[in-house]
Design a protein around this motif. Structure first.
Motif, PDB file in Angstrom:
ATOM      1  N   LEU A 159       0.884  -1.295  -0.118  1.00  0.00           N
ATOM      2  CA  LEU A 159      -0.220  -0.063   0.018  1.00  0.00           C
ATOM      3  C   LEU A 159       0.937   1.401  -0.067  1.00  0.00           C
ATOM      4  O   LEU A 159       1.830   1.269   0.858  1.00  0.00           O
ATOM      5  CB  LEU A 159      -0.744  -0.217   1.539  1.00  0.00           C
ATOM      6  N   PHE A 160       0.821   1.741  -1.435  1.00  0.00           N
ATOM      7  CA  PHE A 160       1.999   3.362  -1.587  1.00  0.00           C
ATOM      8  C   PHE A 160       0.951   4.631  -1.166  1.00  0.00           C
ATOM      9  O   PHE A 160       0.199   4.358  -1.889  1.00  0.00           O
ATOM     10  CB  PHE A 160       2.431   2.792  -2.616  1.00  0.00           C
ATOM     11  N   THR A 161       1.069   5.728  -0.497  1.00  0.00           N
ATOM     12  CA  THR A 161       0.743   6.846  -0.542  1.00  0.00           C
ATOM     13  C   THR A 161       1.971   8.139  -0.406  1.00  0.00           C
ATOM     14  O   THR A 161       3.225   7.416  -0.383  1.00  0.00           O
ATOM     15  CB  THR A 161      -0.720   7.401   0.724  1.00  0.00           C
ATOM     16  N   VAL A 162       1.840   8.977  -1.092  1.00  0.00           N
ATOM     17  CA  VAL A 162       2.205   9.435  -1.339  1.00  0.00           C
ATOM     18  C   VAL A 162       2.033  11.077  -1.222  1.00  0.00           C
ATOM     19  O   VAL A 162       0.524  11.985  -0.732  1.00  0.00           O
ATOM     20  CB  VAL A 162       2.733  10.429  -2.687  1.00  0.00           C
ATOM     21  N   GLN A 163       2.619  11.347   0.202  1.00  0.00           N
ATOM     22  CA  GLN A 163       2.405  12.821   0.556  1.00  0.00           C
ATOM     23  C   GLN A 163       3.030  14.116  -0.353  1.00  0.00           C
ATOM     24  O   GLN A 163       4.008  14.171   0.463  1.00  0.00           O
ATOM     25  CB  GLN A 163       3.199  13.105   2.049  1.00  0.00           C
ATOM     26  N   PRO A 164       2.064  15.414  -0.672  1.00  0.00           N
ATOM     27  CA  PRO A 164       2.986  16.111  -1.147  1.00  0.00           C
ATOM     28  C   PRO A 164       3.961  16.843  -0.594  1.00  0.00           C
ATOM     29  O   PRO A 164       3.253  16.674   0.665  1.00  0.00           O
ATOM     30  CB  PRO A 164       1.610  17.076  -1.556  1.00  0.00           C
ATOM     31  N   ALA A 168      -2.799   7.382   8.920  1.00  0.00           N
ATOM     32  CA  ALA A 168      -4.024   7.256   9.261  1.00  0.00           C
ATOM     33  C   ALA A 168      -4.338   6.927   8.351  1.00  0.00           C
ATOM     34  O   ALA A 168      -5.309   5.591   7.842  1.00  0.00           O
ATOM     35  CB  ALA A 168      -4.618   8.069  10.008  1.00  0.00           C
ATOM     36  N   LEU A 169      -4.421   7.484   6.945  1.00  0.00           N
ATOM     37  CA  LEU A 169      -4.582   6.484   5.082  1.00  0.00           C
ATOM     38  C   LEU A 169      -3.560   5.229   5.328  1.00  0.00           C
ATOM     39  O   LEU A 169      -5.028   4.068   5.356  1.00  0.00           O
ATOM     40  CB  LEU A 169      -4.328   7.687   4.487  1.00  0.00           C
ATOM     41  N   VAL A 170      -3.190   4.771   5.332  1.00  0.00           N
ATOM     42  CA  VAL A 170      -2.513   3.684   5.212  1.00  0.00           C
ATOM     43  C   VAL A 170      -2.823   3.123   6.235  1.00  0.00           C
ATOM     44  O   VAL A 170      -3.275   2.037   6.307  1.00  0.00           O
ATOM     45  CB  VAL A 170      -0.773   3.390   4.827  1.00  0.00           C
ATOM     46  N   LYS A 174      -4.778  -0.671   5.429  1.00  0.00           N
ATOM     47  CA  LYS A 174      -4.170  -1.573   6.344  1.00  0.00           C
ATOM     48  C   LYS A 174      -5.493  -2.415   6.665  1.00  0.00           C
ATOM     49  O   LYS A 174      -5.171  -3.744   6.842  1.00  0.00           O
ATOM     50  CB  LYS A 174      -2.846  -1.916   6.958  1.00  0.00           C
ATOM     51  N   ALA A 175      -6.047  -1.906   7.423  1.00  0.00           N
ATOM     52  CA  ALA A 175      -7.112  -2.843   8.628  1.00  0.00           C
ATOM     53  C   ALA A 175      -7.697  -3.481   7.184  1.00  0.00           C
ATOM     54  O   ALA A 175      -8.262  -4.605   7.148  1.00  0.00           O
ATOM     55  CB  ALA A 175      -7.570  -2.175   8.898  1.00  0.00           C
ATOM     56  N   ILE A 176      -8.556  -2.812   6.202  1.00  0.00           N
ATOM     57  CA  ILE A 176      -8.916  -3.386   5.011  1.00  0.00           C
ATOM     58  C   ILE A 176      -8.646  -4.561   4.524  1.00  0.00           C
ATOM     59  O   ILE A 176      -8.801  -5.669   3.918  1.00  0.00           O
ATOM     60  CB  ILE A 176     -10.026  -2.594   4.461  1.00  0.00           C
ATOM     61  N   GLU A 182       2.016  -4.460   3.085  1.00  0.00           N
ATOM     62  CA  GLU A 182       3.288  -3.600   3.732  1.00  0.00           C
ATOM     63  C   GLU A 182       2.483  -2.271   3.127  1.00  0.00           C
ATOM     64  O   GLU A 182       2.394  -2.235   2.322  1.00  0.00           O
ATOM     65  CB  GLU A 182       4.708  -3.969   2.822  1.00  0.00           C
ATOM     66  N   THR A 183       3.339  -1.302   4.226  1.00  0.00           N
ATOM     67  CA  THR A 183       2.992   0.461   4.165  1.00  0.00           C
ATOM     68  C   THR A 183       4.226   0.988   3.638  1.00  0.00           C
ATOM     69  O   THR A 183       5.129   0.639   4.373  1.00  0.00           O
ATOM     70  CB  THR A 183       2.020   0.947   4.872  1.00  0.00           C
ATOM     71  N   ILE A 184       3.769   1.867   3.030  1.00  0.00           N
ATOM     72  CA  ILE A 184       5.364   3.061   2.247  1.00  0.00           C
ATOM     73  C   ILE A 184       4.323   4.287   2.242  1.00  0.00           C
ATOM     74  O   ILE A 184       3.193   4.218   1.292  1.00  0.00           O
ATOM     75  CB  ILE A 184       6.125   2.043   1.757  1.00  0.00           C
ATOM     76  N   ILE A 185       5.122   4.949   2.901  1.00  0.00           N
ATOM     77  CA  ILE A 185       4.215   6.770   2.834  1.00  0.00           C
ATOM     78  C   ILE A 185       5.821   7.346   2.018  1.00  0.00           C
ATOM     79  O   ILE A 185       6.819   7.534   3.037  1.00  0.00           O
ATOM     80  CB  ILE A 185       3.935   7.211   4.184  1.00  0.00           C
ATOM     81  N   GLU A 186       5.200   8.111   0.787  1.00  0.00           N
ATOM     82  CA  GLU A 186       7.048   9.097   1.045  1.00  0.00           C
ATOM     83  C   GLU A 186       6.816  10.059   0.365  1.00  0.00           C
ATOM     84  O   GLU A 186       4.968  10.248   0.260  1.00  0.00           O
ATOM     85  CB  GLU A 186       7.382   8.639  -0.827  1.00  0.00           C
ATOM     86  N   VAL A 187       7.219  11.300   0.335  1.00  0.00           N
ATOM     87  CA  VAL A 187       6.858  12.489   0.249  1.00  0.00           C
ATOM     88  C   VAL A 187       7.632  12.855  -1.123  1.00  0.00           C
ATOM     89  O   VAL A 187       8.694  13.127  -1.840  1.00  0.00           O
ATOM     90  CB  VAL A 187       7.403  13.506   1.257  1.00  0.00           C
ATOM     91  N   GLY A 188       6.617  13.927  -2.037  1.00  0.00           N
ATOM     92  CA  GLY A 188       7.001  13.840  -3.087  1.00  0.00           C
ATOM     93  C   GLY A 188       5.925  14.559  -4.258  1.00  0.00           C
ATOM     94  O   GLY A 188       4.659  14.314  -3.537  1.00  0.00           O
TER      95      GLY A 188
END
Length: 162
Positions: free
Chosen positions: A41-46, A84-86, A90-92, A101-107
């Motif tokens: 699960l991948f999300t991007v923090q702008p 909170a989003l990931v 992950k709970a779903i 696996e969860t990953i948060i990156e900025v960009g």
């Protein structure tokens, strides 16, 4: 008796998520229809717009109105929202028996998603479609369109039925 061929390797899939309903739909669709065993699960923090304010402090626009404390506070708040989003996603996945696996990156989301898919060596990138019209796509850009053309792996764009 001939030896059995080895089972195919488990494919690594990555679902790019954001706070939108279409992102949640894409995740649920992938869990129901693809039954992934290896899921990222991948999300991007702008980037925060406040990160650029101090650079303008010596500009004709005048002194910076954003203190370092304010910038840190905004960045921390964005980090907490992304976490909170990931955690929710992950709970779903856990409800479907998938330990993701969860990953948060900025960009910039478009570029960061494609770079992560390549770096993580994913076999399939899954994105939700925001169903923007041509005018919105022109001004806002389309993450899914960018990724389908730039990602080095297959991309599945999940569009919610109207």
């Amino acid at each position: 008796m001939a030896a059995q061929p080895p089972p195919p390797p488990e494919q690594k899939m990555m679902v790019a998520i954001d706070e939108s309903e279409c992102s949640n739909y894409a995740l649920e669709w992938a869990l129901r229809n693809l039954a992934p065993r290896r899921l990222v699960l991948f999300t991007v923090q702008p980037f925060s717009p406040l990160n650029y304010v101090p650079a303008a402090a010596g500009s004709p626009l005048g002194p910076s109105v954003a203190s370092p404390e304010l910038i840190r506070s905004v960045n921390e708040h964005q980090r907490q929202l992304a976490q909170a989003l990931v955690d929710k996603a992950k709970a779903i996945c856990a409800e479907h028996g998938v330990d993701a696996e969860t990953i948060i990156e900025v960009g910039d989301p478009k570029e960061t998603i494609c770079e992560a898919a390549e770096k993580l060596n994913v076999d399939l990138l899954i994105l939700g479609s925001h169903s923007r019209g041509p005018i919105q796509r022109f001004f806002l850009g389309s993450v899914s369109n960018y990724c389908t053309h730039q990602a080095k792996c297959p991309v599945l764009v999940v569009k919610k039925k109207e």
